[in-house]
Design an enzyme around this catalytic site. Structure first.
Site, mmCIF file in Angstrom:
data_model
loop_
_atom_site.group_PDB
_atom_site.id
_atom_site.type_symbol
_atom_site.label_atom_id
_atom_site.label_comp_id
_atom_site.label_asym_id
_atom_site.label_seq_id
_atom_site.Cartn_x
_atom_site.Cartn_y
_atom_site.Cartn_z
ATOM 1 N N ASN A 25 0.863 -1.190 0.000
ATOM 2 C CA ASN A 25 0.000 0.000 0.000
ATOM 3 C C ASN A 25 0.891 1.229 0.000
ATOM 4 O O ASN A 25 1.519 1.544 1.001
ATOM 5 C CB ASN A 25 -0.890 -0.024 1.256
ATOM 6 C CG ASN A 25 -1.665 1.270 1.430
ATOM 7 O OD1 ASN A 25 -1.846 2.026 0.476
ATOM 8 N ND2 ASN A 25 -2.116 1.528 2.649
ATOM 9 N N GLU A 48 -5.284 -5.210 10.520
ATOM 10 C CA GLU A 48 -4.261 -4.190 10.720
ATOM 11 C C GLU A 48 -4.522 -3.452 12.033
ATOM 12 O O GLU A 48 -5.314 -2.501 12.066
ATOM 13 C CB GLU A 48 -4.301 -3.182 9.569
ATOM 14 C CG GLU A 48 -4.006 -3.783 8.220
ATOM 15 C CD GLU A 48 -3.403 -2.745 7.289
ATOM 16 O OE1 GLU A 48 -2.272 -2.953 6.853
ATOM 17 O OE2 GLU A 48 -4.047 -1.714 7.043
ATOM 18 N N HIS A 62 -9.261 1.148 4.945
ATOM 19 C CA HIS A 62 -7.963 1.301 5.631
ATOM 20 C C HIS A 62 -8.160 2.207 6.840
ATOM 21 O O HIS A 62 -8.956 3.155 6.795
ATOM 22 C CB HIS A 62 -6.929 1.893 4.660
ATOM 23 C CG HIS A 62 -5.546 1.856 5.214
ATOM 24 N ND1 HIS A 62 -5.105 2.781 6.138
ATOM 25 C CD2 HIS A 62 -4.516 1.005 5.001
ATOM 26 C CE1 HIS A 62 -3.853 2.488 6.468
ATOM 27 N NE2 HIS A 62 -3.475 1.409 5.784
ATOM 28 N N GLU A 116 -6.543 4.570 7.989
ATOM 29 C CA GLU A 116 -6.347 6.004 7.739
ATOM 30 C C GLU A 116 -7.598 6.603 7.116
ATOM 31 O O GLU A 116 -7.949 7.752 7.389
ATOM 32 C CB GLU A 116 -5.110 6.207 6.849
ATOM 33 C CG GLU A 116 -3.830 5.945 7.643
ATOM 34 C CD GLU A 116 -2.648 5.477 6.812
ATOM 35 O OE1 GLU A 116 -2.681 5.607 5.574
ATOM 36 O OE2 GLU A 116 -1.691 4.965 7.407
ATOM 37 N N LYS A 165 0.042 4.309 -0.220
ATOM 38 C CA LYS A 165 -0.581 5.514 0.368
ATOM 39 C C LYS A 165 -0.367 6.712 -0.587
ATOM 40 O O LYS A 165 -0.414 6.541 -1.791
ATOM 41 C CB LYS A 165 -0.023 5.793 1.761
ATOM 42 C CG LYS A 165 0.042 4.535 2.623
ATOM 43 C CD LYS A 165 0.295 4.805 4.065
ATOM 44 C CE LYS A 165 0.538 3.494 4.803
ATOM 45 N NZ LYS A 165 0.343 3.570 6.237
ATOM 46 N N GLY A 191 2.556 2.006 10.694
ATOM 47 C CA GLY A 191 3.502 3.112 10.562
ATOM 48 C C GLY A 191 4.220 3.471 11.846
ATOM 49 O O GLY A 191 4.846 4.525 11.933
ATOM 50 N N SER A 236 3.563 -2.441 10.282
ATOM 51 C CA SER A 236 5.013 -2.463 10.482
ATOM 52 C C SER A 236 5.648 -3.803 10.096
ATOM 53 O O SER A 236 6.647 -4.210 10.705
ATOM 54 C CB SER A 236 5.372 -2.077 11.920
ATOM 55 O OG SER A 236 4.963 -0.745 12.178
HETATM 56 C C1 PEP Z 1 -0.587 0.022 5.938
HETATM 57 O O1 PEP Z 1 -0.593 1.200 5.613
HETATM 58 O O2 PEP Z 1 -1.507 -0.720 5.577
HETATM 59 C C2 PEP Z 1 0.535 -0.475 6.736
HETATM 60 C C3 PEP Z 1 0.489 -1.698 7.197
HETATM 61 O O3 PEP Z 1 1.580 0.402 6.942
HETATM 62 P P1 PEP Z 1 3.024 0.038 7.602
HETATM 63 O O4 PEP Z 1 3.466 -1.251 6.995
HETATM 64 O O5 PEP Z 1 3.890 1.188 7.229
HETATM 65 O O6 PEP Z 1 2.798 -0.092 9.075
#
Ligand code: PEP
Length: 250
Positions: free
Chosen positions: A10, A168, A96, A98, A12, A174, A213
């Site tokens: 992803n 998630e 997601h 976000e 973003k 992040g 992460s």
């Molecule tokens: C995400 O944005 O779906 C995500 C898992 O980000 P990160 O791997 O940076 O934590």
């Protein structure tokens, strides 16, 4: 039942079209191993068409990061499912954290988005996950139950396995704070049990990914979990070498 792992990046709000092209030219030569893993990139809207063209004939599938639930209308700045399928986009991330946190995405809207995506022939990837406060309060399963039950409420049992679920935890996205194997397995297994309440067959087939992460050094451990069928990767998917390594871990 064996489920083909799915490793998705992803991006973003990262990468111009030129940067997306540079990424894919760096990634494709690295995908020489592990063709038993589905590889997905989720670029911003502006790079979708270029990425569909650049990945044609390869094993990389292109997903959008969001779409609107309505077919058309006065929704300035939004994109419909038909607009994505016209570009030959393969799927779409829905819900997601976000989008839920910054853009007010609701489970109700997501239940309609899942339907609209499937009707347009897109593969939906529904994201769910608890906040730090919810985990601390011991309400992780309550949150997951609401998100899964409501998000999938408008599709038939026969369609359940066509949706990939990305678990998630919001506190892991992040932050560099990856869930432990036990936490990830427990949540993925719980999500599968929620699907099983509707259909044992769908529960055995549905793909459940972990995101938060994930990095090259923890990918193999996460992918080895019994109920984790893939990874949704943010930061570590922006570099073709690191993303390629995580595909190879699958
Ligand atoms: C995400 O944005 O779906 C995500 C898992 O980000 P990160 O791997 O940076 O934590």
């Amino acid at each position: 039942m064996s489920r083909q792992p799915l490793v998705a990046g992803n991006w973003k709000m990262h990468k111009t079209v030129a940067e997306s092209e540079a990424f894919i030219q760096g990634l494709l030569p690295r995908l020489t191993t592990a063709d038993n893993v589905d590889v997905v990139i989720c670029p911003p809207f502006t790079s979708l068409e270029a990425m569909v063209d650049s990945t044609r004939g390869s094993r990389v599938e292109v997903y959008a990061q969001n779409m609107h639930e309505e077919g058309s209308g006065a929704f300035t700045g939004e994109i419909s499912a038909a607009m994505l399928s016209e570009l030959d986009v393969h799927g779409v991330i829905l819900g997601h954290s976000e989008r839920r946190a910054y853009f007010g995405e609701t489970d109700e809207a997501l239940s309609n988005k899942v339907v609209a995506a499937l009707e347009a022939g897109l593969a939906p990837m529904l994201c769910v996950g608890e906040t730090d406060e919810e985990r601390e309060a011991g309400t992780t399963e309550d949150r997951l139950r609401i998100q899964i039950t409501e998000g999938l409420s408008r599709i038939d049992d026969a369609q359940l396995a066509s949706v990939a679920i990305a678990y998630e935890p919001v506190w892991a996205i992040g932050t560099g704070k990856v869930a432990t194997s036990e936490q990830a397995q427990e949540a993925c297994a719980f999500i599968r049990s929620l699907i099983a309440e509707r259909s044992e067959e769908a529960a055995a087939a549905v793909r459940i990914l972990y995101g938060g992460s994930a990095k090259p050094d923890n990918a193999a451990e996460l992918l080895a979990l019994a109920d984790c069928d893939g990874l949704l990767i943010g930061g570590a998917s922006l570099d073709p070498e690191s993303f390629g390594d995580m595909v190879a871990a699958g």
